[in-house]
Motif scaffolding. Sequence first.
Motif, short mmCIF file in Angstrom:
data_model
loop_
_atom_site.label_atom_id
_atom_site.label_comp_id
_atom_site.label_asym_id
_atom_site.label_seq_id
_atom_site.Cartn_x
_atom_site.Cartn_y
_atom_site.Cartn_z
N ALA A 74 1.76 1.00 -10.66
CA ALA A 74 2.50 0.34 -9.58
C ALA A 74 1.76 -0.90 -9.09
N LEU A 75 0.44 -0.81 -8.97
CA LEU A 75 -0.35 -1.97 -8.55
C LEU A 75 -0.26 -3.10 -9.58
N GLU A 76 -0.28 -2.73 -10.86
CA GLU A 76 -0.17 -3.75 -11.91
C GLU A 76 1.19 -4.44 -11.86
N ILE A 92 0.84 -1.20 0.00
CA ILE A 92 0.00 0.00 0.00
C ILE A 92 0.87 1.25 0.00
N ASP A 93 1.87 1.28 0.88
CA ASP A 93 2.78 2.44 0.93
C ASP A 93 3.53 2.62 -0.39
N ARG A 94 4.03 1.52 -0.91
CA ARG A 94 4.82 1.59 -2.15
C ARG A 94 3.97 2.06 -3.33
N CYS A 95 2.77 1.55 -3.45
CA CYS A 95 1.94 1.88 -4.62
C CYS A 95 1.20 3.20 -4.48
N PHE A 96 0.60 3.42 -3.31
CA PHE A 96 -0.25 4.60 -3.14
C PHE A 96 0.53 5.87 -2.79
N ILE A 109 -7.16 -3.52 -8.46
CA ILE A 109 -6.99 -2.87 -9.76
C ILE A 109 -8.33 -2.82 -10.49
N MET A 110 -9.06 -3.94 -10.48
CA MET A 110 -10.35 -3.98 -11.16
C MET A 110 -11.32 -2.97 -10.55
N SER A 111 -11.34 -2.89 -9.22
CA SER A 111 -12.23 -1.92 -8.55
C SER A 111 -11.88 -0.50 -8.95
N LEU A 112 -10.60 -0.19 -8.97
CA LEU A 112 -10.18 1.17 -9.33
C LEU A 112 -10.51 1.47 -10.79
N ARG A 131 2.56 7.04 -4.91
CA ARG A 131 2.82 7.63 -6.23
C ARG A 131 2.04 8.93 -6.39
N ARG A 132 2.51 9.75 -7.32
CA ARG A 132 1.97 11.09 -7.48
C ARG A 132 0.60 11.15 -8.13
N THR A 133 0.33 10.30 -9.10
CA THR A 133 -0.93 10.38 -9.84
C THR A 133 -1.69 9.05 -9.75
N VAL A 134 -2.96 9.09 -10.10
CA VAL A 134 -3.77 7.87 -10.12
C VAL A 134 -3.20 6.89 -11.15
N GLU A 135 -2.78 7.41 -12.29
CA GLU A 135 -2.21 6.55 -13.33
C GLU A 135 -0.97 5.83 -12.81
N GLU A 136 -0.11 6.54 -12.07
CA GLU A 136 1.10 5.93 -11.51
C GLU A 136 0.75 4.90 -10.43
N ILE A 137 -0.28 5.17 -9.65
CA ILE A 137 -0.73 4.21 -8.63
C ILE A 137 -1.21 2.92 -9.30
#
Length: 188
Positions: free
Chosen positions: A61-63, A46-50, A78-81, A52-58
């Motif tokens: 990172a999750l992918e 969660i810390d590593r992925c979230f 990822i599917m929920s987002l 990130r600066r933008t939703v696209e980057e988050i």
Amino acid sequence: MALSLLEEALYKADSSDPDIISAIIDGFSQQPVLKENSAYHWLDIIDRCFSRRTVEEILSALEMEAVDRADDLIPEMIMSLKKASPSSLKISLRLIREGRLQGVGQCLALEYRVVCHVLQGELSRDLFEGCRAILLDKDRNPKWEPSKLDLISDDMVDRYFSKVEDERWEDLKFPARSNIPVYAIAKL
């Protein structure tokens, strides 16, 4: 029982030194037993992925995390987002980012301003579309507008945070609280 002992220990300390208070509280603290599916087991991801600066980057990172792991949680996340309103994702991320630097009153005022824009005219399309997909047609297939994250500009997000230019709407204002100690103001 432990709470009354903690209270007694704090009273006996007779100090306002944060280090002393923290040490006393730490002496009464216990590590909770976490459930198997607790989000706390995922804090590093969660810390590593979230962070990130933008939703696209988050999402990216999750992918990348999903490729490295064999469980179902990250693909579900990822599917929920990806099913969520792209506008709401960008607005929510900005609310979180700005809110962590503000006091509770400022956060509530900012959220109120965003809600005022959502309830007003054209910016409310996603709210109505989500309600249509879930409550009316029950197809759970909303048609977001804009439909993709990259179609949402910073200017579009900025509009949700701008002052509402309508005499029927005004910003949320809280009365001043003069009896609060300075160290507590940021927390209230």
